[in-house]
Motif scaffolding. Structure first.
Motif, PDB file in Angstrom:
ATOM      1  N   LEU A 113     -28.881  41.395  95.960  1.00 43.35           N
ATOM      2  CA  LEU A 113     -27.740  41.240  95.797  1.00 43.35           C
ATOM      3  C   LEU A 113     -27.470  40.786  94.831  1.00 43.35           C
ATOM      4  O   LEU A 113     -26.769  41.173  92.887  1.00 43.35           O
ATOM      5  CB  LEU A 113     -26.373  41.630  96.945  1.00 43.35           C
ATOM      6  CG  LEU A 113     -26.496  42.371  98.119  1.00 43.35           C
ATOM      7  CD1 LEU A 113     -25.335  42.942  98.840  1.00 43.35           C
ATOM      8  CD2 LEU A 113     -26.168  44.334  96.877  1.00 43.35           C
ATOM      9  N   ASP A 114     -27.770  39.523  94.670  1.00 45.50           N
ATOM     10  CA  ASP A 114     -27.655  38.278  94.089  1.00 45.50           C
ATOM     11  C   ASP A 114     -27.796  38.575  93.015  1.00 45.50           C
ATOM     12  O   ASP A 114     -27.644  38.161  91.912  1.00 45.50           O
ATOM     13  CB  ASP A 114     -28.493  36.459  94.751  1.00 45.50           C
ATOM     14  CG  ASP A 114     -28.044  35.581  93.620  1.00 45.50           C
ATOM     15  OD1 ASP A 114     -26.963  36.050  92.891  1.00 45.50           O
ATOM     16  OD2 ASP A 114     -29.038  35.332  93.321  1.00 45.50           O
ATOM     17  N   GLN A 115     -29.292  39.406  93.009  1.00 50.39           N
ATOM     18  CA  GLN A 115     -30.378  39.048  91.824  1.00 50.39           C
ATOM     19  C   GLN A 115     -30.072  40.311  91.028  1.00 50.39           C
ATOM     20  O   GLN A 115     -29.895  40.398  89.333  1.00 50.39           O
ATOM     21  CB  GLN A 115     -32.155  39.776  92.265  1.00 50.39           C
ATOM     22  CG  GLN A 115     -32.505  37.884  93.395  1.00 50.39           C
ATOM     23  CD  GLN A 115     -34.256  38.991  93.288  1.00 50.39           C
ATOM     24  OE1 GLN A 115     -34.016  40.102  94.256  1.00 50.39           O
ATOM     25  NE2 GLN A 115     -34.968  37.784  93.466  1.00 50.39           N
ATOM     26  N   ALA A 116     -29.761  41.494  91.504  1.00 51.06           N
ATOM     27  CA  ALA A 116     -29.155  42.540  90.650  1.00 51.06           C
ATOM     28  C   ALA A 116     -27.894  41.925  90.343  1.00 51.06           C
ATOM     29  O   ALA A 116     -27.722  42.372  88.426  1.00 51.06           O
ATOM     30  CB  ALA A 116     -28.678  43.876  91.517  1.00 51.06           C
ATOM     31  N   LEU A 117     -26.478  41.159  90.620  1.00 48.13           N
ATOM     32  CA  LEU A 117     -25.877  40.285  89.911  1.00 48.13           C
ATOM     33  C   LEU A 117     -26.283  39.721  88.570  1.00 48.13           C
ATOM     34  O   LEU A 117     -25.601  39.659  87.579  1.00 48.13           O
ATOM     35  CB  LEU A 117     -24.622  39.347  91.514  1.00 48.13           C
ATOM     36  CG  LEU A 117     -23.748  38.828  90.427  1.00 48.13           C
ATOM     37  CD1 LEU A 117     -22.975  39.830  89.223  1.00 48.13           C
ATOM     38  CD2 LEU A 117     -22.809  38.559  91.828  1.00 48.13           C
ATOM     39  N   PRO A 124     -24.411  48.042  92.612  1.00 47.66           N
ATOM     40  CA  PRO A 124     -24.867  47.332  94.215  1.00 47.66           C
ATOM     41  C   PRO A 124     -23.256  47.295  94.628  1.00 47.66           C
ATOM     42  O   PRO A 124     -22.674  47.496  95.882  1.00 47.66           O
ATOM     43  CB  PRO A 124     -25.699  46.765  94.716  1.00 47.66           C
ATOM     44  CG  PRO A 124     -26.959  46.595  93.177  1.00 47.66           C
ATOM     45  CD  PRO A 124     -25.983  47.116  91.880  1.00 47.66           C
ATOM     46  N   ARG A 125     -22.372  47.065  93.618  1.00 49.92           N
ATOM     47  CA  ARG A 125     -20.577  46.246  94.418  1.00 49.92           C
ATOM     48  C   ARG A 125     -20.223  47.838  94.913  1.00 49.92           C
ATOM     49  O   ARG A 125     -19.488  48.057  96.039  1.00 49.92           O
ATOM     50  CB  ARG A 125     -20.186  45.533  93.291  1.00 49.92           C
ATOM     51  CG  ARG A 125     -19.426  45.476  93.789  1.00 49.92           C
ATOM     52  CD  ARG A 125     -18.302  44.321  93.778  1.00 49.92           C
ATOM     53  NE  ARG A 125     -16.371  44.153  93.280  1.00 49.92           N
ATOM     54  CZ  ARG A 125     -16.453  44.096  94.696  1.00 49.92           C
ATOM     55  NH1 ARG A 125     -16.835  44.350  95.615  1.00 49.92           N
ATOM     56  NH2 ARG A 125     -15.114  43.591  94.879  1.00 49.92           N
ATOM     57  N   TYR A 126     -20.745  49.083  93.958  1.00 51.56           N
ATOM     58  CA  TYR A 126     -20.445  49.850  94.464  1.00 51.56           C
ATOM     59  C   TYR A 126     -20.676  50.940  95.123  1.00 51.56           C
ATOM     60  O   TYR A 126     -20.328  51.649  95.257  1.00 51.56           O
ATOM     61  CB  TYR A 126     -19.879  50.407  92.825  1.00 51.56           C
ATOM     62  CG  TYR A 126     -18.641  49.619  92.176  1.00 51.56           C
ATOM     63  CD1 TYR A 126     -17.606  49.053  92.314  1.00 51.56           C
ATOM     64  CD2 TYR A 126     -19.350  49.172  90.854  1.00 51.56           C
ATOM     65  CE1 TYR A 126     -16.614  48.470  92.096  1.00 51.56           C
ATOM     66  CE2 TYR A 126     -18.784  48.112  90.396  1.00 51.56           C
ATOM     67  CZ  TYR A 126     -17.252  48.063  91.247  1.00 51.56           C
ATOM     68  OH  TYR A 126     -16.002  46.379  89.406  1.00 51.56           O
ATOM     69  N   ARG A 127     -21.769  50.351  95.843  1.00 58.25           N
ATOM     70  CA  ARG A 127     -22.365  51.943  96.611  1.00 58.25           C
ATOM     71  C   ARG A 127     -21.986  51.577  97.845  1.00 58.25           C
ATOM     72  O   ARG A 127     -21.891  50.446  98.438  1.00 58.25           O
ATOM     73  CB  ARG A 127     -23.672  51.043  96.036  1.00 58.25           C
ATOM     74  CG  ARG A 127     -24.105  52.051  95.426  1.00 58.25           C
ATOM     75  CD  ARG A 127     -26.135  51.608  95.326  1.00 58.25           C
ATOM     76  NE  ARG A 127     -26.626  51.815  93.521  1.00 58.25           N
ATOM     77  CZ  ARG A 127     -27.287  51.308  93.782  1.00 58.25           C
ATOM     78  NH1 ARG A 127     -27.893  50.496  94.030  1.00 58.25           N
ATOM     79  NH2 ARG A 127     -27.710  51.405  91.903  1.00 58.25           N
ATOM     80  N   PRO A 128     -22.627  52.654  98.762  1.00 56.79           N
ATOM     81  CA  PRO A 128     -21.404  51.696 100.688  1.00 56.79           C
ATOM     82  C   PRO A 128     -22.886  51.030 101.115  1.00 56.79           C
ATOM     83  O   PRO A 128     -24.179  50.973  99.702  1.00 56.79           O
ATOM     84  CB  PRO A 128     -22.255  53.278 101.058  1.00 56.79           C
ATOM     85  CG  PRO A 128     -22.903  54.283 100.036  1.00 56.79           C
ATOM     86  CD  PRO A 128     -22.493  53.891  98.831  1.00 56.79           C
ATOM     87  N   SER A 129     -22.319  49.649 101.944  1.00 56.62           N
ATOM     88  CA  SER A 129     -23.084  49.011 101.828  1.00 56.62           C
ATOM     89  C   SER A 129     -23.980  49.354 103.169  1.00 56.62           C
ATOM     90  O   SER A 129     -24.053  49.893 103.682  1.00 56.62           O
ATOM     91  CB  SER A 129     -22.621  47.737 102.853  1.00 56.62           C
ATOM     92  OG  SER A 129     -22.783  46.627 103.560  1.00 56.62           O
ATOM     93  N   GLN A 130     -24.962  48.501 102.621  1.00 62.35           N
ATOM     94  CA  GLN A 130     -26.390  48.812 103.561  1.00 62.35           C
ATOM     95  C   GLN A 130     -26.051  47.414 104.642  1.00 62.35           C
ATOM     96  O   GLN A 130     -27.595  46.931 105.599  1.00 62.35           O
ATOM     97  CB  GLN A 130     -27.786  49.053 103.182  1.00 62.35           C
ATOM     98  CG  GLN A 130     -27.996  49.944 101.998  1.00 62.35           C
ATOM     99  CD  GLN A 130     -28.962  50.141 100.915  1.00 62.35           C
ATOM    100  OE1 GLN A 130     -30.053  48.959 101.113  1.00 62.35           O
ATOM    101  NE2 GLN A 130     -29.398  51.001 100.693  1.00 62.35           N
ATOM    102  N   ALA A 131     -25.526  46.598 104.716  1.00 61.36           N
ATOM    103  CA  ALA A 131     -25.404  45.305 105.241  1.00 61.36           C
ATOM    104  C   ALA A 131     -25.710  46.020 106.895  1.00 61.36           C
ATOM    105  O   ALA A 131     -24.665  46.786 107.133  1.00 61.36           O
ATOM    106  CB  ALA A 131     -24.656  44.338 105.537  1.00 61.36           C
ATOM    107  N   LEU A 132     -26.308  45.039 107.806  1.00 58.01           N
ATOM    108  CA  LEU A 132     -26.390  45.193 109.081  1.00 58.01           C
ATOM    109  C   LEU A 132     -24.623  44.642 109.649  1.00 58.01           C
ATOM    110  O   LEU A 132     -24.645  43.110 109.251  1.00 58.01           O
ATOM    111  CB  LEU A 132     -27.551  44.825 109.845  1.00 58.01           C
ATOM    112  CG  LEU A 132     -28.330  45.669 110.092  1.00 58.01           C
ATOM    113  CD1 LEU A 132     -30.031  44.964 110.345  1.00 58.01           C
ATOM    114  CD2 LEU A 132     -28.309  46.724 110.163  1.00 58.01           C
ATOM    115  N   LEU A 133     -24.397  44.983 110.700  1.00 55.88           N
ATOM    116  CA  LEU A 133     -23.015  44.462 111.246  1.00 55.88           C
ATOM    117  C   LEU A 133     -23.689  43.935 112.853  1.00 55.88           C
ATOM    118  O   LEU A 133     -24.667  44.312 113.722  1.00 55.88           O
ATOM    119  CB  LEU A 133     -22.253  45.131 111.583  1.00 55.88           C
ATOM    120  CG  LEU A 133     -20.846  45.523 110.486  1.00 55.88           C
ATOM    121  CD1 LEU A 133     -19.953  46.604 111.113  1.00 55.88           C
ATOM    122  CD2 LEU A 133     -20.229  43.889 109.653  1.00 55.88           C
ATOM    123  N   LEU A 134     -23.782  42.331 113.176  1.00 55.26           N
ATOM    124  CA  LEU A 134     -24.095  42.377 113.380  1.00 55.26           C
ATOM    125  C   LEU A 134     -23.739  41.560 114.714  1.00 55.26           C
ATOM    126  O   LEU A 134     -24.079  41.459 115.924  1.00 55.26           O
ATOM    127  CB  LEU A 134     -24.934  40.267 113.170  1.00 55.26           C
ATOM    128  CG  LEU A 134     -25.986  39.620 112.183  1.00 55.26           C
ATOM    129  CD1 LEU A 134     -26.033  38.666 111.951  1.00 55.26           C
ATOM    130  CD2 LEU A 134     -27.226  41.066 112.665  1.00 55.26           C
TER     131      LEU A 134
END
Length: 137
Positions: A113-117, A124-134
């Motif tokens: 995400l940092d590299q894209a920004l 990526p900011r406007y796509r559904p998040s692929q981040a995992l909830l821990l």
């Protein structure tokens, strides 16, 4: 005083850990490849040599100042069963903190995400998040 010999001049944090976790009466003797003094009771060395161990008849403890035991040291210590071997792990807290930082960075896709920004790509900011909830993992 408990004579402790460190093959190389130690960082102050190691001296502090030794005094707080082993004994505040530790008298630290530091050398730079010199022979181990005969009165040494605790030797701090990652890869001690046979002559280091033989030159100190009162030696009862070897402290490896990092995690793990090198194979060559393990094999050498088999010939000295009366000497206790310990790892100091003075770097355990920084390693644990790094592991947590990397875990969160991976779970939240921070690097991509940092590299894209940085490329000016805000998609990526406007796509559904692929981040995992821990939580509850």
């Amino acid at each position: 005083m408990i004579p402790v010999y460190y093959l190389k001049p130690p960082p102050q944090e190691i001296i502090d850990v030794l005094r707080s976790k082993i004994d505040p009466r530790i008298n630290l003797l530091a050398g730079d490849g010199e022979p181990v003094p005969a009165q040494t009771m605790i030797l701090i060395a990652g890869r001690p040599q046979r002559d280091h161990l033989l030159s100190a008849p009162d030696l009862h403890t070897l402290i490896i100042p990092w995690s793990g035991l090198p194979d060559v040291t393990r094999e050498l210590m088999l010939d000295f069963p009366s000497i206790h071997v310990h790892n100091l792990h003075h770097n355990a807290v920084p390693v644990a903190e790094s592991v947590l930082a990397l875990l969160l960075a991976a779970a939240k896709h921070i690097v991509p995400l940092d590299q894209a920004l940085r490329r000016g790509d805000w998609r990526p900011r406007y796509r559904p998040s692929q981040a995992l909830l821990l939580r509850n993992k």
